[in-house]
Design an enzyme around this catalytic site. Structure first.
Site: not given
Length: 323
Positions: A10, A12, A14, A38, A92, A129, A163, A235, A239, A249
């Site tokens: 899992h 991210h 970007r 996402n 997802k 999620h 998660h 996860d 950011h 978040a």
């Protein structure tokens, strides 16, 4: 300590410049990772999957790292599912508006049961999620009944509870053969006190939020049990610093994962191998880049910044480092 083919179930990363900065933190430690869809806009089509994978491979190579692509769940036809199957790991499900860039999510999962039945038919996992719109500490607990309903209604569908962060879901993770779970580094090690017990630490704000000590302890017991349904999924969600101070978040854990897990398992190579790779490979017959990652017992200090992002445990000293 040598780990064979570590996999992050899992992740991210970007897009654009952010992807180029953060992805190497994963590729130096992992053979492959399940890439979350996402983005902006979300990955909802085969064209989107192929373009995103192409962007990823411009920062790495297939001998070093295998991106396992997820698609944002929509209402698909059988022809679309058949076309997507060779190019994706899974789909997802984000409840509408529940987390970062999920505003085009699903309002009622029952409405897309025909699509879920097709996922089962074509052996495509569904990752979820799992949160409601309730009180922050109760959202994931309240979603447990939905997980159970799906597991019972669709016994041929493999469902991944992403998660998990509560005692209730730790118990649920061993109840159904078709219900798997990923556990993050931050939910395994942190509690609400780390987030806001003293001064507010914006870098530890994520969704689902870290929970109580009793929840963390249940996750630790579950992970150390080595249960086949339980896999590592970071996860890790970067950011820019300016956005974290605006309330974004997500915890960027990628740089510290293996050193922190080596300490958590107290150097138990077999237990860490099971959690970080073997269960995922056995559950899904995964084919990833062949890689051995060596951890040595040597003091290492986590970076304070990676580009514009502050990582988890920034500046912390670890007893293990990736060679």
């Amino acid at each position: 300590m040598i780990l064979n083919n570590p996999i992050d179930m899992h992740l991210h990363i970007r897009q654009g410049d952010m992807l180029k900065k953060v992805l190497p933190e994963t590729t130096r430690q992992f053979s492959g990772a399940v890439i979350m869809p996402n983005t902006i806009p979300p990955i909802t089509t085969l064209e989107g999957v192929l373009n995103y994978k192409k962007e990823i491979m411009q920062t790495t190579n297939e001998n070093e790292f295998t991106p396992l692509m997820d698609l944002f769940l929509q209402d698909f036809t059988e022809e679309q599912i058949k076309e997507l199957k060779p190019h994706i790991f899974g789909m997802k499900f984000y409840p509408d508006g529940i987390t970062t860039n999920s505003d085009s999510g699903i309002n009622s999962i029952e409405d897309i049961y025909p699509t879920l039945e097709l996922l089962a038919k074509y052996n495509i996992p569904l990752s979820i999620h799992g949160e409601t719109n309730g009180s922050m500490l109760q959202r994931e607990r309240e979603f447990a009944s939905t997980y159970e309903k799906l597991a019972r209604d669709l016994p041929e569908l493999t469902i991944i509870m992403e998660h998990i962060s509560t005692k209730e879901l730790a118990e649920l993770a061993t109840k159904y053969d078709n219900l798997k779970a990923t556990v993050t580094l931050h939910h395994l090690l942190l509690t609400l006190d780390d987030l806001c017990g003293g001064a507010l630490n914006v870098h530890y704000f994520c969704k689902p939020t870290v929970k109580l000590a009793s929840d963390r302890d249940a996750l630790q017991e579950l992970v150390k049990s080595g249960h086949k349904n339980v896999m590592f999924g970071s996860d890790s969600a970067p950011h820019p610093l300016k956005n974290k101070f605006k309330g974004a978040a997500g915890i960027f854990s990628a740089p510290v994962i293996l050193p922190a897990l080596a300490e958590f398992f107290d150097g138990d190579e077999k237990a860490l191998q099971t959690f970080i790779s073997d269960n995922a490979i056995n559950n899904f017959n995964l084919q990833v880049a062949d890689k051995k990652v060596e951890l040595i017992e040597e003091e290492w200090v986590a970076p304070r910044m990676v580009g514009e992002v502050v990582p988890m445990f920034a500046g912390k000293r670890f007893n293990y480092k990736v060679k």
